[in-house]
Design a protein around this motif. Sequence first.
Motif, PDB file in Angstrom:
ATOM      1  N   PHE A 135       0.876  -1.179   0.000  1.00  0.00           N
ATOM      2  CA  PHE A 135       0.000   0.000   0.000  1.00  0.00           C
ATOM      3  C   PHE A 135       0.909   1.223   0.000  1.00  0.00           C
ATOM      4  N   ILE A 136       0.887   1.965  -1.106  1.00  0.00           N
ATOM      5  CA  ILE A 136       1.736   3.148  -1.275  1.00  0.00           C
ATOM      6  C   ILE A 136       0.860   4.393  -1.251  1.00  0.00           C
ATOM      7  N   SER A 137       1.206   5.353  -0.404  1.00  0.00           N
ATOM      8  CA  SER A 137       0.555   6.666  -0.424  1.00  0.00           C
ATOM      9  C   SER A 137       1.456   7.645  -1.154  1.00  0.00           C
ATOM     10  N   LEU A 138       0.906   8.322  -2.165  1.00  0.00           N
ATOM     11  CA  LEU A 138       1.609   9.419  -2.839  1.00  0.00           C
ATOM     12  C   LEU A 138       1.180  10.716  -2.176  1.00  0.00           C
ATOM     13  N   LEU A 139       2.114  11.415  -1.573  1.00  0.00           N
ATOM     14  CA  LEU A 139       1.820  12.602  -0.783  1.00  0.00           C
ATOM     15  C   LEU A 139       2.565  13.800  -1.352  1.00  0.00           C
ATOM     16  N   GLY A 140       1.889  14.952  -1.384  1.00  0.00           N
ATOM     17  CA  GLY A 140       2.547  16.162  -1.837  1.00  0.00           C
ATOM     18  C   GLY A 140       1.555  17.275  -2.059  1.00  0.00           C
ATOM     19  N   ALA A 147      -0.591   3.708   4.761  1.00  0.00           N
ATOM     20  CA  ALA A 147       0.434   3.149   3.879  1.00  0.00           C
ATOM     21  C   ALA A 147       1.399   2.189   4.556  1.00  0.00           C
ATOM     22  N   ASP A 148       1.971   1.318   3.724  1.00  0.00           N
ATOM     23  CA  ASP A 148       3.197   0.616   4.086  1.00  0.00           C
ATOM     24  C   ASP A 148       4.396   1.527   3.828  1.00  0.00           C
ATOM     25  N   ARG A 149       4.224   2.401   2.828  1.00  0.00           N
ATOM     26  CA  ARG A 149       5.299   3.331   2.473  1.00  0.00           C
ATOM     27  C   ARG A 149       4.682   4.614   1.962  1.00  0.00           C
ATOM     28  N   VAL A 150       5.149   5.744   2.490  1.00  0.00           N
ATOM     29  CA  VAL A 150       4.699   7.058   2.037  1.00  0.00           C
ATOM     30  C   VAL A 150       5.752   7.613   1.079  1.00  0.00           C
ATOM     31  N   VAL A 151       5.322   7.948  -0.129  1.00  0.00           N
ATOM     32  CA  VAL A 151       6.206   8.521  -1.138  1.00  0.00           C
ATOM     33  C   VAL A 151       5.879  10.005  -1.245  1.00  0.00           C
ATOM     34  N   VAL A 152       6.826  10.851  -0.846  1.00  0.00           N
ATOM     35  CA  VAL A 152       6.621  12.297  -0.822  1.00  0.00           C
ATOM     36  C   VAL A 152       7.164  12.883  -2.116  1.00  0.00           C
ATOM     37  N   MET A 153       6.312  13.664  -2.795  1.00  0.00           N
ATOM     38  CA  MET A 153       6.712  14.261  -4.061  1.00  0.00           C
ATOM     39  C   MET A 153       6.989  15.746  -3.899  1.00  0.00           C
ATOM     40  N   SER A 154       7.902  16.251  -4.704  1.00  0.00           N
ATOM     41  CA  SER A 154       8.285  17.656  -4.669  1.00  0.00           C
ATOM     42  C   SER A 154       7.305  18.486  -5.484  1.00  0.00           C
ATOM     43  N   PRO A 155       7.295  19.814  -5.262  1.00  0.00           N
ATOM     44  CA  PRO A 155       6.478  20.685  -6.120  1.00  0.00           C
ATOM     45  C   PRO A 155       6.920  20.555  -7.577  1.00  0.00           C
ATOM     46  N   ARG A 156       6.027  20.957  -8.486  1.00  0.00           N
ATOM     47  CA  ARG A 156       6.298  20.819  -9.917  1.00  0.00           C
ATOM     48  C   ARG A 156       7.630  21.433 -10.297  1.00  0.00           C
ATOM     49  N   ARG A 197       8.937  15.150  -8.505  1.00  0.00           N
ATOM     50  CA  ARG A 197       9.965  14.121  -8.349  1.00  0.00           C
ATOM     51  C   ARG A 197       9.746  13.438  -7.000  1.00  0.00           C
ATOM     52  N   VAL A 198      10.257  12.232  -6.856  1.00  0.00           N
ATOM     53  CA  VAL A 198      10.220  11.573  -5.557  1.00  0.00           C
ATOM     54  C   VAL A 198      11.335  12.171  -4.704  1.00  0.00           C
ATOM     55  N   ARG A 199      10.935  12.856  -3.638  1.00  0.00           N
ATOM     56  CA  ARG A 199      11.929  13.520  -2.794  1.00  0.00           C
ATOM     57  C   ARG A 199      12.233  12.740  -1.527  1.00  0.00           C
ATOM     58  N   GLN A 200      11.305  11.859  -1.102  1.00  0.00           N
ATOM     59  CA  GLN A 200      11.483  11.153   0.164  1.00  0.00           C
ATOM     60  C   GLN A 200      10.558   9.948   0.203  1.00  0.00           C
ATOM     61  N   GLU A 201      11.020   8.880   0.817  1.00  0.00           N
ATOM     62  CA  GLU A 201      10.185   7.714   1.063  1.00  0.00           C
ATOM     63  C   GLU A 201      10.245   7.370   2.545  1.00  0.00           C
ATOM     64  N   VAL A 202       9.094   7.110   3.137  1.00  0.00           N
ATOM     65  CA  VAL A 202       9.009   6.804   4.561  1.00  0.00           C
ATOM     66  C   VAL A 202       8.357   5.436   4.731  1.00  0.00           C
ATOM     67  N   ASN A 203       9.094   4.463   5.245  1.00  0.00           N
ATOM     68  CA  ASN A 203       8.515   3.164   5.561  1.00  0.00           C
ATOM     69  C   ASN A 203       7.698   3.279   6.840  1.00  0.00           C
ATOM     70  N   VAL A 204       6.497   2.739   6.817  1.00  0.00           N
ATOM     71  CA  VAL A 204       5.598   2.837   7.967  1.00  0.00           C
ATOM     72  C   VAL A 204       5.620   1.515   8.727  1.00  0.00           C
ATOM     73  N   PRO A 205       6.099   1.502   9.977  1.00  0.00           N
ATOM     74  CA  PRO A 205       6.263   0.257  10.712  1.00  0.00           C
ATOM     75  C   PRO A 205       5.036  -0.192  11.491  1.00  0.00           C
ATOM     76  N   LEU A 206       3.926   0.483  11.359  1.00  0.00           N
ATOM     77  CA  LEU A 206       2.730   0.110  12.101  1.00  0.00           C
ATOM     78  C   LEU A 206       2.160  -1.191  11.543  1.00  0.00           C
ATOM     79  N   THR A 217       8.188  19.611   6.921  1.00  0.00           N
ATOM     80  CA  THR A 217       8.847  19.554   5.611  1.00  0.00           C
ATOM     81  C   THR A 217       7.978  20.167   4.518  1.00  0.00           C
ATOM     82  N   LEU A 218       6.673  19.875   4.565  1.00  0.00           N
ATOM     83  CA  LEU A 218       5.782  20.276   3.484  1.00  0.00           C
ATOM     84  C   LEU A 218       5.123  21.635   3.700  1.00  0.00           C
TER      85      LEU A 218
END
Length: 275
Positions: A52-57, A219-228, A231-240, A264-265
């Motif tokens: 389960f991937i969350s795209l965040l930005g 998410a299992d992993r949060v993928v943080v995207m940069s402003p236009r 780009r993928v700027r950061q990935e956070v593994n979720v240990p819950l 950050t955002l």
Amino acid sequence: MMQTIIASDTPSTAVPVQIDIRHVGKVFGGKGGDSAVIALDDVNLTIRKGEFISLLGPSGCGKSTLLGIVAGFQGVSSGKIEQNGRPILRPEPSRTVVFQDYALFGWMTVQQNVEFGLKAKGMAKRERAAIARELIALVRLSGFEDKYPHQISGGMKQRAAIARALAPDPDILLMDEPFGALDAQTRVLLQEEIARISSEAGKTVLFVTHGIDEAVFLADRVVVMSPRPGRVRQEVNVPLPRPRTAEMRSDPWFVQTVNELWETLKPEWQKGEEE
């Protein structure tokens, strides 16, 4: 207060890659005198089966554009994107999409909406009706099979849309800010529901959101995207662990991670508000 959880349920490297995104770029315009808009630039991301991937930005960072490319609604300008080693070139039944606006057919009942994709595939009436009833029960809408969309709440409409997306038994469920139009209470309840449903159904999920706590909770992993350009700027593994429950929102790791992502955002969101 819960103890901070350090074990991770994120799929291991032994789990096969289902979606492989390599150096993907997407440019809009640039022809006939129009200015080119670079929506995505050199995006790299691998998604493993069952993840389960969350795209965040922030708005405009290309989250929905990337999801649309994964869905096959549009192509890439550069790079490549593959599902199970094959290029994604068009929409396919193995990938279904849940949108923010429900997209239910207003002239069909909940049962008929959920059966729609199965009927289009030529499945026999009795078989598709049974599958639809199972999915309606999964999303906790039993008893509302004969209701029309205008007769049920927004949250119930979105549950029906999720059931309809699951009906063709896709490998991948794509969700584009599906709770964005709902009130805060309903949104929280449906976050818990989709966490449960995705675990029980065992699907790979790509979930677009601008809600930090929503992204982390699901998410299992949060993928943080940069402003236009995105780009993928950061990935956070979720240990819950799963199943995700409401009390996990007070876990120290969860609280700290949400706060750190907000810090950050925040400048980017503030800048977007000013423009």
